[in-house]
Design a protein around this motif. Sequence first.
Motif, PDB file in Angstrom:
ATOM      1  N   GLU A 194      45.864  37.424  45.123  1.00 39.95           N
ATOM      2  CA  GLU A 194      46.674  36.917  44.555  1.00 39.95           C
ATOM      3  C   GLU A 194      47.280  35.503  45.443  1.00 39.95           C
ATOM      4  OE1 GLU A 194      47.007  37.135  41.449  1.00 39.95           O
ATOM      5  OE2 GLU A 194      46.851  39.222  41.084  1.00 39.95           O
ATOM      6  N   ASP A 244      47.544  40.821  34.131  1.00 39.05           N
ATOM      7  CA  ASP A 244      46.310  40.006  34.230  1.00 39.05           C
ATOM      8  C   ASP A 244      45.505  39.613  33.095  1.00 39.05           C
ATOM      9  OD1 ASP A 244      47.242  41.532  37.126  1.00 39.05           O
ATOM     10  OD2 ASP A 244      45.970  39.849  37.512  1.00 39.05           O
ATOM     11  N   HIS A 279      40.574  42.484  38.629  1.00 44.27           N
ATOM     12  CA  HIS A 279      42.121  42.776  38.413  1.00 44.27           C
ATOM     13  C   HIS A 279      42.366  43.438  37.033  1.00 44.27           C
ATOM     14  CE1 HIS A 279      43.225  39.172  41.302  1.00 44.27           C
ATOM     15  NE2 HIS A 279      42.438  40.170  41.758  1.00 44.27           N
ATOM     16  N   GLU A 315      39.391  37.288  38.708  1.00 46.17           N
ATOM     17  CA  GLU A 315      40.440  37.805  38.151  1.00 46.17           C
ATOM     18  C   GLU A 315      40.010  39.079  37.297  1.00 46.17           C
ATOM     19  OE1 GLU A 315      44.393  37.590  37.776  1.00 46.17           O
ATOM     20  OE2 GLU A 315      43.616  35.800  38.007  1.00 46.17           O
TER      21      GLU A 315
END
Lengths: 97, 313
Positions: free
Chosen positions: B73, B127, B159, B156
């Motif tokens: 992040e 997310d 995540h 991502e």
Amino acid sequence: MTNITEKLELFEVFVRSKRGLDHKHVGSLHAEDHEQALEYARDCYTRRSEGVSIWVVKSSDICASQEDDADCFYDPSDDKPYRHATYYVLPDPVNNM
Amino acid sequence: MTPQEEQFWAKIEAEEKIEPKDWMPDDYRKNLIRQISQHAHSEVIGMQPEGNWITRAPSLRRKAVLLSKVQDEAGHGLYLYSACETLGISRSEMIEQLQTGKAKYSSIFNYPTLTWADVGAIGWLVDGAAIVNQVSLQRTSYGPYSRGMIRICKEESFHQRQGYEAILALAKGSPDQKAMAQDALDRFYWPALMMFGPHDSESAHSQKSMQWKIKRETNDDLRQKFVDQTVKQIEVLGLEHPDKAIKWNEERGHYDSSDLNWDEFWSVINGNGHCNRQRIEHHVAAHDEGEWVRDAISAYNEKKRAKKAQNAA
């Protein structure tokens, strides 16, 4: 507030993802010098073995052509179609030459 | 229209990207700065609710995963700040706007993380919602923003998957653990839907942004995608869907769902969420406490420069 990023130089980062491929621009970051820029680039842009080699270049050292002047800057070969392979019509059996 | 404007619109029409040195309308630039900096701030503030659980993660593996995610992040924040800086705003200006409340960040991060299950819910739902939005933004008209989105989307997916895996472990665990997972789902489901912003009809910037191709899909369309994809995920967990009105609509080919609590949405955006003040106070404190590090770097660099000059002389 200390404006440290303003005192630091801006670097552009290029990463070679695999031996045999070109270095590719991946982004930019602020750093004091080349050494620090390399370390930051490693931490930020190669966290998942994205690269085997990194270049860092001071943004101010990049001399770029102006896209708006493209028409007069480039001498396009539009008037020289014979520079393209497709210009030459060959017989079908040998056309995948 | 001036020739410059014509050129700009021709590029937009032709799906060509706008690059930093191109001429662009002032409003286009302003709108991008607003959206990209808000996005960057969200990545950075988003570290807080999850960072809250790093020391209390239930196993070493979960701790290592969470550390990696939070580190990502920070990286995403940097990509976005860098993209925004190409528009002529400095990092310190952006940070000042965040700290003074002039710039916003995603209001989802104003909700507290009360249990470990919340960390899973954030990865999975928050997310997950961010990915739906960011996949769409890979096609945004501003080159540096688009490239940043492509890079972020690649990272991502981990995540969301780690979050779902963490929730799955709880949902398949003891009755208490399952109840904890359900509670987290019930609390985070609605705010996750709010992440897509107000209805298209209420959205101040939507129409312009769509014309400029900064945004490629409307808030409501993106939200619908997320609603649709989440139904199956809840089912696999064996949890109850928080929206009792959720129902497949054959004709639309989408799920129908309840409307959101928009009073809550506006109240959180306007600073009255559970954690608004805490998040900014923490950011200011971390920034102030880090000042000696920045000073030390400056001092060290000054020393190195002086030495170099001396050697050269």
